[in-house]
Design a protein around this motif. Sequence first.
Motif, mmCIF file in Angstrom:
data_model
loop_
_atom_site.group_PDB
_atom_site.id
_atom_site.type_symbol
_atom_site.label_atom_id
_atom_site.label_comp_id
_atom_site.label_asym_id
_atom_site.label_seq_id
_atom_site.Cartn_x
_atom_site.Cartn_y
_atom_site.Cartn_z
ATOM 1 N N GLU A 21 37.924 -15.782 -19.152
ATOM 2 C CA GLU A 21 36.672 -16.490 -19.400
ATOM 3 C C GLU A 21 36.327 -17.362 -18.197
ATOM 4 O O GLU A 21 37.213 -17.989 -17.606
ATOM 5 N N ILE A 22 35.062 -17.364 -17.840
ATOM 6 C CA ILE A 22 34.613 -18.330 -16.823
ATOM 7 C C ILE A 22 33.408 -19.043 -17.404
ATOM 8 O O ILE A 22 32.492 -18.403 -17.925
ATOM 9 N N ASN A 23 33.442 -20.331 -17.319
ATOM 10 C CA ASN A 23 32.295 -21.095 -17.770
ATOM 11 C C ASN A 23 31.750 -21.899 -16.603
ATOM 12 O O ASN A 23 32.488 -22.584 -15.899
ATOM 13 N N VAL A 24 30.453 -21.753 -16.399
ATOM 14 C CA VAL A 24 29.803 -22.538 -15.344
ATOM 15 C C VAL A 24 28.725 -23.380 -16.009
ATOM 16 O O VAL A 24 27.914 -22.869 -16.774
ATOM 17 N N SER A 25 28.756 -24.684 -15.780
ATOM 18 C CA SER A 25 27.760 -25.543 -16.406
ATOM 19 C C SER A 25 27.159 -26.497 -15.405
ATOM 20 O O SER A 25 27.808 -26.924 -14.443
ATOM 21 N N LEU A 26 25.904 -26.804 -15.671
ATOM 22 C CA LEU A 26 25.273 -27.911 -14.972
ATOM 23 C C LEU A 26 25.313 -29.074 -15.950
ATOM 24 O O LEU A 26 24.974 -28.901 -17.128
ATOM 25 N N ILE A 27 25.730 -30.226 -15.478
ATOM 26 C CA ILE A 27 25.885 -31.326 -16.407
ATOM 27 C C ILE A 27 25.211 -32.583 -15.889
ATOM 28 O O ILE A 27 25.112 -32.814 -14.683
ATOM 29 N N GLY A 28 24.743 -33.335 -16.803
ATOM 30 C CA GLY A 28 24.176 -34.628 -16.445
ATOM 31 C C GLY A 28 24.577 -35.637 -17.504
ATOM 32 O O GLY A 28 24.557 -35.327 -18.685
ATOM 33 N N ARG A 29 24.967 -36.841 -17.071
ATOM 34 C CA ARG A 29 25.310 -37.886 -18.021
ATOM 35 C C ARG A 29 24.438 -39.094 -17.733
ATOM 36 O O ARG A 29 24.113 -39.365 -16.581
ATOM 37 N N ASN A 30 24.072 -39.779 -18.793
ATOM 38 C CA ASN A 30 23.377 -41.049 -18.613
ATOM 39 C C ASN A 30 22.087 -40.866 -17.805
ATOM 40 O O ASN A 30 21.823 -41.628 -16.886
ATOM 41 N N LEU A 31 21.321 -39.848 -18.148
ATOM 42 C CA LEU A 31 20.242 -39.426 -17.256
ATOM 43 C C LEU A 31 19.024 -40.330 -17.251
ATOM 44 O O LEU A 31 18.336 -40.458 -16.249
ATOM 45 N N ALA A 32 18.696 -40.922 -18.374
ATOM 46 C CA ALA A 32 17.461 -41.710 -18.401
ATOM 47 C C ALA A 32 17.496 -42.719 -19.532
ATOM 48 O O ALA A 32 18.112 -42.488 -20.571
ATOM 49 N N ILE A 33 16.846 -43.851 -19.281
ATOM 50 C CA ILE A 33 16.595 -44.782 -20.363
ATOM 51 C C ILE A 33 15.217 -44.389 -20.889
ATOM 52 O O ILE A 33 14.203 -44.572 -20.208
ATOM 53 N N LEU A 34 15.184 -43.784 -22.056
ATOM 54 C CA LEU A 34 13.905 -43.297 -22.577
ATOM 55 C C LEU A 34 13.071 -44.429 -23.150
ATOM 56 O O LEU A 34 11.862 -44.384 -23.179
ATOM 57 N N TYR A 35 13.783 -45.450 -23.663
ATOM 58 C CA TYR A 35 13.050 -46.580 -24.221
ATOM 59 C C TYR A 35 13.885 -47.835 -24.074
ATOM 60 O O TYR A 35 15.086 -47.827 -24.340
ATOM 61 N N SER A 36 13.239 -48.911 -23.658
ATOM 62 C CA SER A 36 13.896 -50.209 -23.592
ATOM 63 C C SER A 36 12.828 -51.229 -23.268
ATOM 64 O O SER A 36 11.862 -50.909 -22.564
ATOM 65 N N THR A 37 12.945 -52.427 -23.801
ATOM 66 C CA THR A 37 11.903 -53.412 -23.509
ATOM 67 C C THR A 37 12.382 -54.486 -22.547
ATOM 68 O O THR A 37 11.603 -55.296 -22.087
ATOM 69 N N ILE A 38 13.675 -54.492 -22.254
ATOM 70 C CA ILE A 38 14.157 -55.517 -21.331
ATOM 71 C C ILE A 38 13.812 -55.099 -19.905
ATOM 72 O O ILE A 38 14.046 -53.965 -19.510
ATOM 73 N N PRO A 39 13.221 -55.999 -19.151
ATOM 74 C CA PRO A 39 12.884 -55.643 -17.775
ATOM 75 C C PRO A 39 14.132 -55.617 -16.876
ATOM 76 O O PRO A 39 15.120 -56.310 -17.167
ATOM 77 N N HIS A 40 14.074 -54.836 -15.857
ATOM 78 C CA HIS A 40 14.990 -54.890 -14.710
ATOM 79 C C HIS A 40 16.416 -54.382 -14.894
ATOM 80 O O HIS A 40 17.042 -53.997 -13.926
ATOM 81 N N VAL A 41 16.964 -54.459 -16.103
ATOM 82 C CA VAL A 41 18.395 -54.118 -16.228
ATOM 83 C C VAL A 41 18.617 -53.073 -17.309
ATOM 84 O O VAL A 41 17.757 -52.820 -18.141
ATOM 85 N N ASP A 42 19.795 -52.487 -17.268
ATOM 86 C CA ASP A 42 20.227 -51.566 -18.308
ATOM 87 C C ASP A 42 20.697 -52.418 -19.492
ATOM 88 O O ASP A 42 21.587 -53.248 -19.342
ATOM 89 N N PRO A 43 20.076 -52.236 -20.666
ATOM 90 C CA PRO A 43 20.465 -53.082 -21.806
ATOM 91 C C PRO A 43 21.890 -52.822 -22.291
ATOM 92 O O PRO A 43 22.433 -53.605 -23.065
ATOM 93 N N GLU A 44 22.483 -51.740 -21.855
ATOM 94 C CA GLU A 44 23.868 -51.465 -22.233
ATOM 95 C C GLU A 44 24.751 -52.091 -21.171
ATOM 96 O O GLU A 44 24.839 -51.591 -20.052
ATOM 97 N N THR A 45 25.393 -53.184 -21.510
ATOM 98 C CA THR A 45 26.143 -53.902 -20.480
ATOM 99 C C THR A 45 27.257 -54.715 -21.110
ATOM 100 O O THR A 45 27.151 -55.154 -22.252
ATOM 101 N N SER A 46 28.326 -54.876 -20.375
ATOM 102 C CA SER A 46 29.488 -55.587 -20.885
ATOM 103 C C SER A 46 30.433 -55.881 -19.725
ATOM 104 O O SER A 46 30.385 -55.210 -18.714
ATOM 105 N N PHE A 47 31.272 -56.899 -19.887
ATOM 106 C CA PHE A 47 32.255 -57.178 -18.830
ATOM 107 C C PHE A 47 33.641 -56.740 -19.242
ATOM 108 O O PHE A 47 34.496 -56.474 -18.431
#
Lengths: 1052, 514
Positions: free
Chosen positions: A999-1025
Amino acid sequence: MKKLTLLMVFSVFLGIQFIFAQKQITGKVTSSEDGSALPGVTVTAKGATTGTFTDVNGKYTISVPSGAITLMFSFIGMKTQEVEIGNKTVIDVNIEPSSTQLEGMVVTALGIPKEKKSLGYSVQDLKGDELAKAKENNIVNSLSGKVSGVQITNSSGAVGASSRIVIRGTSSLAGNNQPLFVIDGVAMNNTEFGSADGYGGANRGNGVADINPDDVENISVLKGPNAAALYGSQAANGVILITTKAGSLSSKIGKEKTGLGIEVGNSTTFEKPLRLPDFQNSYGQGAEGEFSWVDGNGGGIKDGVDESWGPKLDAGLMIPQYNSPVTGGVREATPWISHPDNIKDFLETGVTTTTNFAITGGTKDANLRLSYTNLNQKGMLPNTNYKKNTLALGGSANVTDKLNISGVANYVMANSDNMPGIGYDGQNVFQQFIWAARQVNYSDLKDYTDPVNGWANPNNLAVTKYNWNYNYHNNPYFTMFENTNTVDRDRIYGNAKVSYQFLENLSAFGRIGTDNYSNLNTSRAAWGDIDNPYGYYNESLTTFKQVTSDFMIMYNRKLNSDFAMDLNFGGSRMNQNIHEIFASADELAVEGVYTIGNSRVSSHPTSSIHDKAINSLYGSGQLSYKNAIYLYLTLRNDWSSTLPAAHNSYYYPSVSLSSVLTELFKFESKTLSFAKVRVSWAQVGSDTDPYSLSPVLSFGDGWNSSTIFMNQFVPNELPNSDLRPQQCNSIELGTELKFFMDRVSLDFTYYNQKTYDQIIRIPISAASGYTTRVINAGEIDQKGIEITLGLVPLKSEKGFNWNILINFAKNQNEVVELAEGVEQYELGTYWDLKIMAIPGQPLGALYGADFLRDPNGNIINVNGVPQKGDLKILGNYQPDWVGGINNEFSYKGVTASFLIDIHKGGDIYSMTNSWGRYAGALEETLIGREGGVIGVGVKDDGYGNYVPNDVVVTAEEYNHAAFTNSIPAGSIFDATYIKLREVRIGYTFKKIPKLGFKEINVSLIGRNLAILYSTIPHVDPETSFNDGNAQGIEFGQLPSAISYGFNISMKF
Amino acid sequence: MKKTRIAGIAVVLSAFLIIFNSCKKDFDTINQNPNSAGLDKAAPDMLLTSAIESMTDRVQETFLGEEMGNCWAQHEAKVQYTDEDRYIYRTSVVNNTWASFYAANGMDVATLYNVAVAKQHKNYQGVALVLKSYISSVLTDLFGPIPYTQAWLGAENTLPVYDSQESIYRDMIAKLDEANTLLDVNGKAIAGDILYNNDISKWKKFANSLRMRLLLRMSGRDAAFVTAEFTKMVVTYPATYPIFVSNADNAALQYLGSAPNNHPMNENRKTRDDHRVSNTLVDMMWTNSPNLDYRICIYADQDANNTFEGMPNGLTSSQAASYNGNGIKYTSKVGSWFTGVHNDGLTAPGMLMSFAELKFILAEAAFKGYFPGIAENYYYEGIYGSYAQFGDALVAAVDGYGYLPMADATSDSLAADYIANDIYGWVAVNGMELIATQRWAATYDQGLQSWFEWRRTGFPVLTPAIAGMNGGKIPVRVPYPTDEAARNPSSLAGGVSLLGGADDLNTRVWWDMP
């Protein structure tokens, strides 16, 4: 003697056995996937008391009552198959893998596989293939959006960063809300390597990030105490059971074709920032519209200022700047122009490559798997990287037909030459980008050692490196290349197990497992660092050792034609030893030599040891009626070394009941093909950290590095010799329904969980002589629902399939009470914002000053600017609900899927927004640059009446007043987001014998591609230290990464 | 077959045995903390070192001592991050101050006292009482009523009630008397004393000098009691109550040259440059002084114009940056004697109480008739004492700037030259203002005490911060920490009611008579 022992063991379980076999059937069971023989398949006659398993060759012989009509074949991960017996005496079957997650067997607590339909609580599975196709470096991230009720927070796009995972919200005030991770039956430590928070440090990742996704066969998520009660202490937060490919070998002996199997794969992805702040590019550095550079430290006109309230850019102005040529001792004026991409250009494209190789081999009675994976990650920030090499060897052998020996050993080498600084700290380059002089061309600062422009700090011998500002900031390249944070870890984890099959329905195993690592972190700053003129160097070495020995005896039998039972009894001993050594040179005597000995101030190494042991005994029993009603009881008793003798033994019971209604009432319908209801109750408890019982004195830094003047001081924490284990009660109700020939499946869960008598470090009046005290107090209630909805909108005979899986979870969290007399419990403080537990509120209230407001809620401006008002609850970081939608399309060898991840509600305090506005760096600060700002709200007309504000102030004055750290209200935002989490398109070539591929599997992959909706300006609302309880804070976020690339995997 | 069955049983049994052989009997050993000493191993000398260092660090701490003390007393002003100078204090600083004086050094002292009592070591007991009184006095002078009788009791009382300032003062006065009795040069020796190098006679002097400071502070409330005590100490039994006789007796922690044992100001200046000398001080000593007050040469550095230029208190950051053309460049920094490393490798001492201050205390007590004495003499001795405090360093600094009025000058001759100035010569009718002003000038770098004394006496007359945020007033108190509101609310309510006014910057404490 032997007989006597056996008798003793059996006497516990034995019932009376009736045998009325009348007909013998033989046959062979094979897999529909590759035609290989399947051993260990359960074969039962429907409605009969007896059953058997297929042997290593997939063959079976069963005696069935004369009246038996149907024969059932069931196996983990396979569809249960029913075959009509009729007159046949030989029945060969070909069984298929189960297609939807609601079917088949799942791994439950203590690794006991159970039919999913028999469970009285919620468990969700994720197959290893899912993980391998779109690789996440941190296995925790793979669960995002795919399992209902699981909330994942990516820290950032920095290399090797940790991810926080909580299941069903946060129930513990003390901060440990992470689930327990169990790898091949042995607990694995998920503590973060090194500490980081919003005030700085480097995020060096969390413990289970060492798990290699390529080695994972299956992940089973036990969501709450009900599913995890058998794990005792840490079950309150759920358990994540991971079975590795090597760890599952014993169940595959003989199943896989004998001979060689080779897998090779490579995944390469590129990382770009998902979101950067929207900066303004119209005004440069300075204050009150003025700027002229002399020494970058206040010597010129506003040249110590790092804000962007200076002269207009690109207007033909000529102004002396940090990089202007000096002629005859005079710094020339050079064009004052914008550099809109100055931050984008500072970042680089990250590259992550993962290469894995695995070889599996087996004979009839034994098999082995060896795998090697190399992960190489280059970060988006210059000079950051992360490397991980994983070697896993596992094997299983049937020494005799009853004795099996198996084992897995994983060796992980992880290291990084530099992990970026985070939080509000000079070592985080994004701290300076937010303050930012917008006209600075950062790329121009690459050569920070430039001797011509280098600048000597007159107060010190050490020289601050070439930069645009010498008052507050380091040259950002200097920060990335000289002030590095490293990690270097070697880890071994695995287990060895011996199982013995006494009888067909009685078996036992003994196992010893370990998780063992040594982790060295170093951090350094070079001479000339703005906050540490003489630099520093420190090393922190942690040796972690955990050994768990356990055993279990398993017995099952049919009592009569309707009833069957299944009993397990076991015990374990866990020993944990943590040894930490920290040493630092707080100022370096000689430039550029990084060793503890090179200290120009006294250096005081510290060391600490933390030992802990837990003994446990546990048992469980399941009684089933007609494979339609299941009653399951568990009981566990733990003895923990960390609690006082009087309270160190505690037990947790759980009971669950489930009924497959369609089975019970023999209901058959195309509309409703399956219906199940379930209910369960569980109680779990937990212990605390070592040494929380008796008071001690600590050693301080000492005076004059002389042993004569060693310091001894009373620590701030008041211990408690009277602690009791923390308690948690939970009730769970649920139903599973399938409609329209399984085209629609629904899994619904309701839970209600109460965590009380929590062991917390409650702040007390310092006037007592201590600032915190360890006590039992506090209650947090959580109730919620979880829905998993599976849809198959298209299933064509030509092979076009469309599957939708929707996950939804709503958790309602409430802090019911804290300790007596305590009204607020602080989870964290970030300047004037506190993250609090407040009774009546969900855990995680964001608490701080609002703007001063009139009785109608309008902001009161004084002299044209808003004022600090009352302290109040400004928000809460708990989301209203979280969910995910995964769409998968397949047509012949092509599969395509996309995953949308939704996080609704919750609030976040954003420092980027706060300081970015204060500093005039962000786009919105252009408002009123010319002509001024009239602040929204009212003013006092001088007679005590509030009238609309009409006072004009400069944009600089307004932003300084409204976005200062003392009024957090202006920087609290809704954290809602919808993200396109994962997209992949792949093609699988099957069996190309010419090339030798299976078997050979070839894939194109993308992660975390776009923030489709968010109201906070400037930053990614998903954040943590970090994975602690002080969440809901964005504090100089490093940008999260879009990651895209390709993945090739080959099986030979 | 038999063999394997035995093997199987053996495996299960041995696993069982391994696990339960080492059952809970070893739990006590496992849970014994190997990282710290138990209370039975308390070492009084090590506790003493820790307490002295922690207490002095806190008194001198940048945000508290320098920015709320020195700036509010107008010895210094800020040129960047000017919030504190505008009376916008940080709640975290107030919380930390409370936590440090109570839970850090205060608790070390309380533990030291308990260990000393258990060991019947009277000298440690006496030292602990002096330190306890010092810590308590700073706390009550900052806040007013505070937990005192129920403080430092650990698990016995985690919700201690507040005591009135009057009762605290009366108890501190009594405790210092007791300390003076306990401290005995012929008694058991102490160790770990980084303040006085284990010299009990100096601790006795400190106990009595501190006692005089506190007596004078409460004098507005009970002049009769204060008169009796001063008379007892100065006139009737001076031998029983030894006090500072020279700068050698100063309660000053000689800070070392490098972190973490250096002067907090020295540490701060390694990375920050936010402080300047206040123009209130520069005006008095330089700009408006007909006869140079030479101490300016050690208190301040000259600016980029090679002169002494003060920074007005309480400008906004941008006003300060623009002040005098360029505030950063053209105003005087705090003298490098305070901020830098001296030739001997040490940094400035952390002053807790000086000989000069004691002289001004005696001057005021004599002036007010609390004991029969000549205020004028004490007044001049105070000025001489203040000059002598800096001794040769002062002469060198004055010489460095080229202002030396005579060859072979000494700190005494400089003081004499200064006193010759009409403005600060003794005039009885202005006695109170002169004493208070000179005490203020002598207690530079002791911001908290200077501010406390200014609150009590009103001298020197100060102009509130220009862009102040306290309704045009200089604070006379620090509000209670927000931590107490969350952790000990009902006791705090009692404290506020004892305070008898709003819990803000403007309610005067008990001794602070309007």
